[in-house]
Write a protein that holds these residues in place. Structure first.
Motif, PDB file in Angstrom:
ATOM      1  N   GLN A 180       0.799  -1.224   0.000  1.00 51.63           N
ATOM      2  CA  GLN A 180       0.000   0.000   0.000  1.00 51.63           C
ATOM      3  C   GLN A 180       0.832   1.275   0.000  1.00 51.63           C
ATOM      4  O   GLN A 180       0.326   2.326  -0.418  1.00 51.63           O
ATOM      5  N   TYR A 181       2.116   1.201   0.439  1.00 49.76           N
ATOM      6  CA  TYR A 181       2.893   2.430   0.592  1.00 49.76           C
ATOM      7  C   TYR A 181       4.320   2.257   0.061  1.00 49.76           C
ATOM      8  O   TYR A 181       4.894   1.165   0.148  1.00 49.76           O
ATOM      9  N   THR A 199       4.628   7.576   0.254  1.00 49.82           N
ATOM     10  CA  THR A 199       3.590   7.820  -0.744  1.00 49.82           C
ATOM     11  C   THR A 199       2.596   6.675  -0.715  1.00 49.82           C
ATOM     12  O   THR A 199       2.986   5.506  -0.686  1.00 49.82           O
ATOM     13  N   ARG A 200       1.320   7.023  -0.704  1.00 45.10           N
ATOM     14  CA  ARG A 200       0.290   5.998  -0.778  1.00 45.10           C
ATOM     15  C   ARG A 200       0.084   5.600  -2.241  1.00 45.10           C
ATOM     16  O   ARG A 200      -0.148   6.444  -3.099  1.00 45.10           O
ATOM     17  N   LYS A 201       0.145   4.315  -2.517  1.00 45.74           N
ATOM     18  CA  LYS A 201       0.186   3.836  -3.897  1.00 45.74           C
ATOM     19  C   LYS A 201      -1.123   4.069  -4.644  1.00 45.74           C
ATOM     20  O   LYS A 201      -1.116   4.391  -5.829  1.00 45.74           O
ATOM     21  N   ARG A 202      -2.250   3.939  -3.981  1.00 48.94           N
ATOM     22  CA  ARG A 202      -3.523   3.972  -4.713  1.00 48.94           C
ATOM     23  C   ARG A 202      -3.886   5.352  -5.220  1.00 48.94           C
ATOM     24  O   ARG A 202      -4.593   5.479  -6.227  1.00 48.94           O
ATOM     25  N   LYS A 205      -0.928   9.996  -2.565  1.00 45.35           N
ATOM     26  CA  LYS A 205      -0.943  10.965  -1.467  1.00 45.35           C
ATOM     27  C   LYS A 205       0.366  10.919  -0.700  1.00 45.35           C
ATOM     28  O   LYS A 205       0.874   9.845  -0.372  1.00 45.35           O
ATOM     29  N   VAL A 207       2.526  11.082   2.520  1.00 47.38           N
ATOM     30  CA  VAL A 207       2.281  10.749   3.919  1.00 47.38           C
ATOM     31  C   VAL A 207       3.607  10.717   4.670  1.00 47.38           C
ATOM     32  O   VAL A 207       4.689  10.730   4.063  1.00 47.38           O
ATOM     33  N   ASP A 254      -3.491   5.570   9.062  1.00 50.59           N
ATOM     34  CA  ASP A 254      -3.469   4.107   9.082  1.00 50.59           C
ATOM     35  C   ASP A 254      -2.369   3.662  10.033  1.00 50.59           C
ATOM     36  O   ASP A 254      -1.525   4.470  10.456  1.00 50.59           O
ATOM     37  N   VAL A 265       0.970   5.625   9.984  1.00 42.48           N
ATOM     38  CA  VAL A 265       0.848   6.425   8.763  1.00 42.48           C
ATOM     39  C   VAL A 265       0.084   7.696   9.108  1.00 42.48           C
ATOM     40  O   VAL A 265      -1.067   7.637   9.571  1.00 42.48           O
ATOM     41  N   GLU A 267      -0.702  12.085   8.108  1.00 43.97           N
ATOM     42  CA  GLU A 267      -0.693  13.092   7.057  1.00 43.97           C
ATOM     43  C   GLU A 267       0.637  13.843   7.081  1.00 43.97           C
ATOM     44  O   GLU A 267       1.274  14.000   8.133  1.00 43.97           O
TER      45      GLU A 267
END
Length: 444
Positions: A180-181, A199-202, A205, A207, A254, A265, A267
């Protein structure tokens, strides 16, 4: 096979009992309820009566005699229903009427709700009732069959996992952290572990990823009445982040409980910089009072939000305050030293030495709010003077003698001295701080 209800006498019901049930169905239909609405009420009564003693089936608490021969007329007032004559109820019906749950029992029944197994189901009452426990992760000194069985299970999983990868190839778990990251450059390190850019993969974003090394004893929050436990730092951030959330506290996105690390995780606002970096690279020293006022006020609001949500941060300092440069918004970060807030005095202190109040060294105990106000006073002094008011514990306990730079307003000096009083009971509250006349000065 469906279990028959204790109150289900449809098989042996006489004409009068059938007539009473038809009346109940008619009333339920007139109220807009489904045809089987009365069954749920019967289930509730059944559960309550089963918790009570068996003699509850005897109608010993009824005011009227059981074998009364008089006919009772009952007038239905539900949406204009006509008057219906009802025959004398049977002994079982009278017993069930006498066994109606009281208001106190109904309240007890509502408390005994289903055991929660998902963090999304937790409410504010669950977090207020959370208790901190210490779970040992080191193997026990006493011999137990659990330890060799656990090791054997781990070896089997590795063997079969390796065979599965050779046959089918490596299939990553979509719920895992690595799936996911992306992990980027290091933003900071400390005794706890490290913080990385991520970085969030989906959705791409940006983070911040905090890797906390697990030790021999990890602190967890347990929630009474549930099967859940949370790492202490994660649980405290969840308590603070519950809606309505505060804009001045970093948001928890998260978390992952890995074998060697706890990964948080959060912001990562961009562009941002901690207050030490702002004073070093932007203001090149002390801040102007109007800038310091806007930043420090947000820090006070963040601390008050923590207190109101039952959390004591304990490490309020310039390094733990992020300033978003485009919006001038402040974010309080790093709950690694935090604890559950309590009205009683604390005997253990975690935080930075030069932000520590004098009562910790003198008395060995301190109050949560009063220690936070002291840390805020040290922070404000550092922002407008470009240095800290004390250099060691001896100066912290010596008194109120600390110099100010020239040109500082009398209102600002008065507020700093008020927050840094040696007597903790004479320090202001968060509400007193926000109403101080220094905040009535010119805003730019």
């Amino acid at each position: 096979m469906k279990r028959k209800s204790l109150f289900d006498d449809s098989g042996n019901a006489g004409p009068s009992e059938k007539r009473s049930k038809e009346q109940a169905v008619t009333r339920a239909t007139s109220l807009g309820l489904p045809g089987k609405a009365t069954s749920s009420r019967l289930v509730i009564k059944t559960r309550v009566s089963r918790r009570r003693s068996l003699p509850a089936l005897k109608a010993t608490h009824c005011d009227e005699p059981i074998n009364g021969a008089s006919t009772v007329e009952s007038a239905s007032t539900v949406q204009g229903a006509s008057t219906v004559e009802s025959s004398p109820p049977t002994q079982r019906e009278r017993a069930s009427q006498c066994d109606q749950p009281t208001q106190r029992e109904q309240g007890t029944q509502s408390v005994r709700r289903k055991r929660k197994t998902c963090f999304r189901d937790l409410d504010s009452e669950d977090f207020q009732a959370a208790k901190k426990i210490c779970i040992s992760l080191a193997p026990s000194s006493k011999y137990s069959w659990k330890l060799p069985l656990t090791k054997l299970w781990g070896i089997c999983r590795k063997i079969f996992g390796g065979l599965k990868q050779k046959v089918f190839g490596k299939v990553p778990d979509p719920a895992s952290f690595s799936a996911q990251y992306y992990v980027g450059r290091v933003l900071g390190t400390g005794g706890f572990g490290s913080v990385h850019d991520g970085t969030r993969k989906r959705d791409g974003k940006n983070v911040a990823l905090k890797f906390i090394r697990k030790g021999d004893h990890e602190k967890y929050l347990t929630f009474p009445g549930t099967s859940l436990k949370l790492p202490l730092e994660v649980g405290l951030q969840l308590m603070v982040s519950r809606p309505p959330a505060c804009d001045h506290i970093v948001e928890l996105l998260d978390w992952f409980d890995e074998p060697d690390y706890i990964i948080i995780v959060m912001e990562h606002p961009f562009p941002c910089m901690d207050l030490i970096g702002v004073m070093r690279h932007i203001t090149c020293g002390a801040m102007r009072e109007d800038y310091a006022r806007r930043i420090w006020q947000q820090a006070v609001l963040a601390c008050r939000q923590c207190r109101d949500r039952g959390v004591l941060h304990r490490d309020v300092k310039a390094e733990n305050l992020l300033l978003q440069l485009d919006t001038f918004r402040v974010k309080l970060v790093d709950f690694g030293c935090s604890d559950l807030f309590q009205e009683e005095l604390y005997s253990e202190y975690l935080g930075t030495l030069l932000y520590c109040p004098p009562e910790v060294f003198i008395e060995g105990t301190y109050g949560g709010d009063k220690a936070t106000v002291w840390s805020l006073g040290v922070l404000l002094y550092a922002m407008v003077n470009a240095n800290l008011p004390f250099r060691d514990a001896e100066e912290i306990c010596s008194g109120d003698d600390f110099p100010f730079i020239t040109g500082l307003s009398d209102e600002c000096r008065d507020l700093i001295k008020w927050c840094l009083r040696q007597n903790a009971n004479r320090r202001p509250s968060f509400e007193d701080i926000l109403q101080h006349e220094w905040f009535q000065g010119p805003q730019h």
